[in-house]
Write a protein that holds these residues in place. Structure first.
Motif, PDB file in Angstrom:
ATOM      1  N   TYR A  63       0.832  -1.193   0.000  1.00 48.68           N
ATOM      2  CA  TYR A  63       0.000   0.000   0.000  1.00 48.68           C
ATOM      3  C   TYR A  63       0.869   1.246   0.000  1.00 48.68           C
ATOM      4  N   LEU A  64       0.316   2.323  -0.517  1.00 50.73           N
ATOM      5  CA  LEU A  64       1.000   3.615  -0.469  1.00 50.73           C
ATOM      6  C   LEU A  64      -0.005   4.655   0.000  1.00 50.73           C
ATOM      7  N   GLN A  65       0.163   5.098   1.227  1.00 51.94           N
ATOM      8  CA  GLN A  65      -0.668   6.157   1.770  1.00 51.94           C
ATOM      9  C   GLN A  65      -0.024   7.485   1.392  1.00 51.94           C
ATOM     10  N   MET A  66      -0.762   8.306   0.659  1.00 49.77           N
ATOM     11  CA  MET A  66      -0.219   9.568   0.169  1.00 49.77           C
ATOM     12  C   MET A  66      -1.006  10.708   0.785  1.00 49.77           C
TER      13      MET A  66
ATOM     14  N   PRO B 139       0.411  19.067  -6.810  1.00 50.99           N
ATOM     15  CA  PRO B 139       0.259  18.877  -8.258  1.00 50.99           C
ATOM     16  C   PRO B 139       1.439  18.121  -8.875  1.00 50.99           C
ATOM     17  N   GLU B 140       2.629  18.317  -8.336  1.00 49.55           N
ATOM     18  CA  GLU B 140       3.798  17.630  -8.891  1.00 49.55           C
ATOM     19  C   GLU B 140       3.819  16.136  -8.574  1.00 49.55           C
ATOM     20  N   ASP B 141       2.880  15.664  -7.773  1.00 56.06           N
ATOM     21  CA  ASP B 141       2.734  14.226  -7.542  1.00 56.06           C
ATOM     22  C   ASP B 141       1.928  13.552  -8.655  1.00 56.06           C
ATOM     23  N   THR B 142       1.385  14.345  -9.554  1.00 57.63           N
ATOM     24  CA  THR B 142       0.603  13.793 -10.667  1.00 57.63           C
ATOM     25  C   THR B 142       1.477  12.887 -11.527  1.00 57.63           C
ATOM     26  N   ALA B 143       1.017  11.657 -11.712  1.00 60.29           N
ATOM     27  CA  ALA B 143       1.788  10.664 -12.462  1.00 60.29           C
ATOM     28  C   ALA B 143       0.995   9.364 -12.538  1.00 60.29           C
TER      29      ALA B 143
ATOM     30  N   ILE C 293      11.643  -9.747 -11.601  1.00 62.05           N
ATOM     31  CA  ILE C 293      11.035  -8.424 -11.463  1.00 62.05           C
ATOM     32  C   ILE C 293       9.718  -8.400 -12.220  1.00 62.05           C
ATOM     33  N   TYR C 294       8.677  -7.974 -11.528  1.00 59.36           N
ATOM     34  CA  TYR C 294       7.345  -7.892 -12.118  1.00 59.36           C
ATOM     35  C   TYR C 294       6.758  -6.502 -11.883  1.00 59.36           C
ATOM     36  N   TRP C 295       6.010  -6.032 -12.864  1.00 57.93           N
ATOM     37  CA  TRP C 295       5.393  -4.705 -12.809  1.00 57.93           C
ATOM     38  C   TRP C 295       3.885  -4.816 -12.968  1.00 57.93           C
ATOM     39  N   GLY C 296       3.185  -3.909 -12.303  1.00 59.81           N
ATOM     40  CA  GLY C 296       1.766  -3.752 -12.544  1.00 59.81           C
ATOM     41  C   GLY C 296       1.522  -2.854 -13.736  1.00 59.81           C
ATOM     42  N   GLN C 297       0.238  -2.674 -14.079  1.00 58.79           N
ATOM     43  CA  GLN C 297      -0.133  -1.884 -15.246  1.00 58.79           C
ATOM     44  C   GLN C 297      -0.173  -0.386 -14.951  1.00 58.79           C
ATOM     45  N   GLY C 298      -0.199  -0.034 -13.690  1.00 58.88           N
ATOM     46  CA  GLY C 298      -0.195   1.372 -13.311  1.00 58.88           C
ATOM     47  C   GLY C 298      -1.579   1.906 -13.010  1.00 58.88           C
ATOM     48  N   THR C 299      -1.608   2.926 -12.174  1.00 53.64           N
ATOM     49  CA  THR C 299      -2.854   3.619 -11.849  1.00 53.64           C
ATOM     50  C   THR C 299      -2.587   5.122 -11.855  1.00 53.64           C
ATOM     51  N   GLN C 300      -3.485   5.871 -12.465  1.00 49.66           N
ATOM     52  CA  GLN C 300      -3.285   7.314 -12.630  1.00 49.66           C
ATOM     53  C   GLN C 300      -3.643   8.064 -11.346  1.00 49.66           C
ATOM     54  N   VAL C 301      -2.760   8.938 -10.942  1.00 48.59           N
ATOM     55  CA  VAL C 301      -3.023   9.871  -9.846  1.00 48.59           C
ATOM     56  C   VAL C 301      -2.896  11.281 -10.402  1.00 48.59           C
ATOM     57  N   THR C 302      -3.939  12.066 -10.259  1.00 45.16           N
ATOM     58  CA  THR C 302      -3.936  13.440 -10.740  1.00 45.16           C
ATOM     59  C   THR C 302      -4.287  14.365  -9.578  1.00 45.16           C
ATOM     60  N   VAL C 303      -3.419  15.332  -9.339  1.00 45.65           N
ATOM     61  CA  VAL C 303      -3.622  16.285  -8.247  1.00 45.65           C
ATOM     62  C   VAL C 303      -3.804  17.670  -8.854  1.00 45.65           C
ATOM     63  N   SER C 304      -4.955  18.243  -8.630  1.00 38.17           N
ATOM     64  CA  SER C 304      -5.245  19.570  -9.177  1.00 38.17           C
ATOM     65  C   SER C 304      -4.885  20.647  -8.152  1.00 38.17           C
ATOM     66  N   SER C 305      -4.514  21.801  -8.662  1.00 35.76           N
ATOM     67  CA  SER C 305      -4.105  22.907  -7.769  1.00 35.76           C
ATOM     68  C   SER C 305      -5.292  23.763  -7.359  1.00 35.76           C
TER      69      SER C 305
END
Length: 121
Positions: A79-82, A87-91, A109-121
């Protein structure tokens, strides 16, 4: 085969929080680390946080004191609690699993598909 599935991404305002989850399935053994990486548009993928089999943690300087990585061994999840998102955390955030290859040396080494995080100002 090993699969990693991330969840929990989304759109939030600056200062808010999100928790990302990553569940691993398949032939899991001898875990070395479970990590979170991120990649912003036009930038290289970078390590955000890592947790080892001994529960040692490591964070990028840019997220220290704001993000917390944890894991559930029984659920094979990380888990990643953020908090205090900027805004610069957007990725796109990616989960990575590394497993020891034992006598063969090196790591799987295995990777997931990714999940979008968008932080608006």
């Amino acid at each position: 085969q090993v699969q990693l599935v991330e969840s929990g991404g989304g759109l939030v305002q600056a200062g808010q929080s999100l928790t990302l989850s990553c569940a691993a399935s398949g032939r899991i053994f001898s875990i070395n680390t479970m990590d979170w990486y991120r990649q912003a548009p036009g930038k290289q993928r970078e390590l955000v946080a890592s947790i080892s089999s001994g529960d040692n943690t490591n964070y990028a300087d840019s997220v220290k004191a704001r993000f917390t990585v944890s894991r559930d061994i029984a659920k094979k999840a990380v888990y990643l609690q953020m908090n205090s998102l900027k805004p610069e955390d957007t990725a796109v955030y990616y989960c990575r699993l590394t497993m020891n290859r034992g006598s063969y040396g090196g790591m799987y080494i295995y990777w997931g598909q990714g999940t979008q995080v968008t932080v608006s100002s």
